[in-house]
Design a protein around this motif. Sequence first.
Motif, PDB file in Angstrom:
ATOM      1  N   UNK A 251       0.848  -1.189   0.000  1.00  0.00           N
ATOM      2  CA  UNK A 251       0.000   0.000   0.000  1.00  0.00           C
ATOM      3  C   UNK A 251       0.886   1.243   0.000  1.00  0.00           C
ATOM      4  N   UNK A 252       0.574   2.174  -0.871  1.00  0.00           N
ATOM      5  CA  UNK A 252       1.350   3.405  -0.974  1.00  0.00           C
ATOM      6  C   UNK A 252       1.055   4.308   0.221  1.00  0.00           C
ATOM      7  N   UNK A 253       2.052   5.093   0.587  1.00  0.00           N
ATOM      8  CA  UNK A 253       1.915   6.051   1.671  1.00  0.00           C
ATOM      9  C   UNK A 253       1.064   7.223   1.179  1.00  0.00           C
ATOM     10  N   UNK A 254       0.151   7.707   2.033  1.00  0.00           N
ATOM     11  CA  UNK A 254      -0.674   8.856   1.641  1.00  0.00           C
ATOM     12  C   UNK A 254       0.218  10.073   1.453  1.00  0.00           C
ATOM     13  N   UNK A 255       0.102  10.692   0.306  1.00  0.00           N
ATOM     14  CA  UNK A 255       0.959  11.815  -0.047  1.00  0.00           C
ATOM     15  C   UNK A 255       0.245  13.154  -0.029  1.00  0.00           C
ATOM     16  N   UNK A 256      -1.049  13.156   0.137  1.00  0.00           N
ATOM     17  CA  UNK A 256      -1.796  14.396   0.101  1.00  0.00           C
ATOM     18  C   UNK A 256      -2.957  14.306  -0.858  1.00  0.00           C
ATOM     19  N   UNK A 257      -3.687  15.427  -0.948  1.00  0.00           N
ATOM     20  CA  UNK A 257      -4.887  15.483  -1.786  1.00  0.00           C
ATOM     21  C   UNK A 257      -4.636  16.314  -3.022  1.00  0.00           C
ATOM     22  N   UNK A 258      -5.171  15.825  -4.150  1.00  0.00           N
ATOM     23  CA  UNK A 258      -5.053  16.541  -5.419  1.00  0.00           C
ATOM     24  C   UNK A 258      -6.433  16.628  -6.054  1.00  0.00           C
ATOM     25  N   UNK A 259      -6.763  17.824  -6.553  1.00  0.00           N
ATOM     26  CA  UNK A 259      -7.973  18.016  -7.350  1.00  0.00           C
ATOM     27  C   UNK A 259      -7.527  18.148  -8.799  1.00  0.00           C
ATOM     28  N   UNK A 260      -7.932  17.193  -9.627  1.00  0.00           N
ATOM     29  CA  UNK A 260      -7.561  17.153 -11.045  1.00  0.00           C
ATOM     30  C   UNK A 260      -8.695  17.777 -11.856  1.00  0.00           C
ATOM     31  N   UNK A 261      -8.373  18.852 -12.589  1.00  0.00           N
ATOM     32  CA  UNK A 261      -9.394  19.593 -13.334  1.00  0.00           C
ATOM     33  C   UNK A 261      -9.046  19.578 -14.820  1.00  0.00           C
ATOM     34  N   UNK A 262      -9.889  18.914 -15.608  1.00  0.00           N
ATOM     35  CA  UNK A 262      -9.698  18.864 -17.057  1.00  0.00           C
ATOM     36  C   UNK A 262     -11.032  18.498 -17.688  1.00  0.00           C
ATOM     37  N   UNK A 263     -11.391  19.165 -18.780  1.00  0.00           N
ATOM     38  CA  UNK A 263     -12.651  18.855 -19.448  1.00  0.00           C
ATOM     39  C   UNK A 263     -12.569  17.594 -20.299  1.00  0.00           C
ATOM     40  N   UNK A 264     -11.356  17.120 -20.587  1.00  0.00           N
ATOM     41  CA  UNK A 264     -11.156  15.897 -21.361  1.00  0.00           C
ATOM     42  C   UNK A 264     -11.117  14.711 -20.395  1.00  0.00           C
ATOM     43  N   UNK A 265     -12.129  13.851 -20.486  1.00  0.00           N
ATOM     44  CA  UNK A 265     -12.238  12.738 -19.544  1.00  0.00           C
ATOM     45  C   UNK A 265     -11.028  11.807 -19.585  1.00  0.00           C
ATOM     46  N   UNK A 266     -10.483  11.555 -20.767  1.00  0.00           N
ATOM     47  CA  UNK A 266      -9.334  10.654 -20.897  1.00  0.00           C
ATOM     48  C   UNK A 266      -8.124  11.228 -20.153  1.00  0.00           C
ATOM     49  N   UNK A 267      -7.848  12.498 -20.366  1.00  0.00           N
ATOM     50  CA  UNK A 267      -6.701  13.129 -19.691  1.00  0.00           C
ATOM     51  C   UNK A 267      -6.946  13.208 -18.188  1.00  0.00           C
ATOM     52  N   UNK A 268      -8.165  13.571 -17.806  1.00  0.00           N
ATOM     53  CA  UNK A 268      -8.512  13.653 -16.383  1.00  0.00           C
ATOM     54  C   UNK A 268      -8.263  12.308 -15.697  1.00  0.00           C
ATOM     55  N   UNK A 269      -8.708  11.220 -16.344  1.00  0.00           N
ATOM     56  CA  UNK A 269      -8.528   9.891 -15.762  1.00  0.00           C
ATOM     57  C   UNK A 269      -7.058   9.450 -15.781  1.00  0.00           C
ATOM     58  N   UNK A 270      -6.338   9.798 -16.839  1.00  0.00           N
ATOM     59  CA  UNK A 270      -4.905   9.473 -16.912  1.00  0.00           C
ATOM     60  C   UNK A 270      -4.155  10.106 -15.733  1.00  0.00           C
ATOM     61  N   UNK A 271      -4.417  11.385 -15.513  1.00  0.00           N
ATOM     62  CA  UNK A 271      -3.753  12.080 -14.403  1.00  0.00           C
ATOM     63  C   UNK A 271      -4.183  11.460 -13.072  1.00  0.00           C
ATOM     64  N   UNK A 272      -5.478  11.242 -12.906  1.00  0.00           N
ATOM     65  CA  UNK A 272      -6.002  10.700 -11.650  1.00  0.00           C
ATOM     66  C   UNK A 272      -5.417   9.323 -11.341  1.00  0.00           C
ATOM     67  N   UNK A 273      -5.363   8.452 -12.334  1.00  0.00           N
ATOM     68  CA  UNK A 273      -4.828   7.098 -12.115  1.00  0.00           C
ATOM     69  C   UNK A 273      -3.354   7.152 -11.729  1.00  0.00           C
ATOM     70  N   UNK A 274      -2.570   7.952 -12.462  1.00  0.00           N
ATOM     71  CA  UNK A 274      -1.142   8.061 -12.147  1.00  0.00           C
ATOM     72  C   UNK A 274      -0.910   8.566 -10.726  1.00  0.00           C
ATOM     73  N   UNK A 275      -1.668   9.565 -10.315  1.00  0.00           N
ATOM     74  CA  UNK A 275      -1.485  10.116  -8.970  1.00  0.00           C
ATOM     75  C   UNK A 275      -2.015   9.172  -7.891  1.00  0.00           C
ATOM     76  N   UNK A 276      -3.105   8.480  -8.177  1.00  0.00           N
ATOM     77  CA  UNK A 276      -3.637   7.505  -7.222  1.00  0.00           C
ATOM     78  C   UNK A 276      -2.629   6.391  -6.984  1.00  0.00           C
ATOM     79  N   UNK A 277      -1.999   5.915  -8.053  1.00  0.00           N
ATOM     80  CA  UNK A 277      -0.993   4.849  -7.924  1.00  0.00           C
ATOM     81  C   UNK A 277       0.206   5.310  -7.098  1.00  0.00           C
ATOM     82  N   UNK A 278       0.432   6.610  -7.029  1.00  0.00           N
ATOM     83  CA  UNK A 278       1.534   7.154  -6.230  1.00  0.00           C
ATOM     84  C   UNK A 278       1.120   7.470  -4.798  1.00  0.00           C
TER      85      UNK A 278
END
Length: 129
Positions: free
Chosen positions: A1-28
Amino acid sequence: MAVARGKVLVVDDDEVIRQLIAVNLTLEGFQVETATDGEDCLDRVIEVMPDVVTLDVMMPCLDGWVTAERLRSDEATNHIKIVLITARAQEDDRRRGRSIGVDAYLTKPFDPSELISVVKRLAETAQAN
């Protein structure tokens, strides 16, 4: 389990990019929330109170420039770290971002490892303050 690193609000109107960013940051190990545009960001930012906002510039309703300006002008949100993510790579755009007070500027297409590095650094800075 990854250590909690903080909260991020990902803002993008493109769902694919929004999810790409969200998944990468969640995995970290980041706790990630998303918003679909600037208005959605401003509606959600107080409830989420993230350490970092990743913000697309070109969005309908309320673009990233105006959203960043509003985040900076509000005492409740002016401490939140902002990363602008955009296809606009001209020096005038970077200068505009600096004048607003954004903390980092990444151009699309971005390297996910660079995004993670920037967000980690900003989240650590936010949590230290």
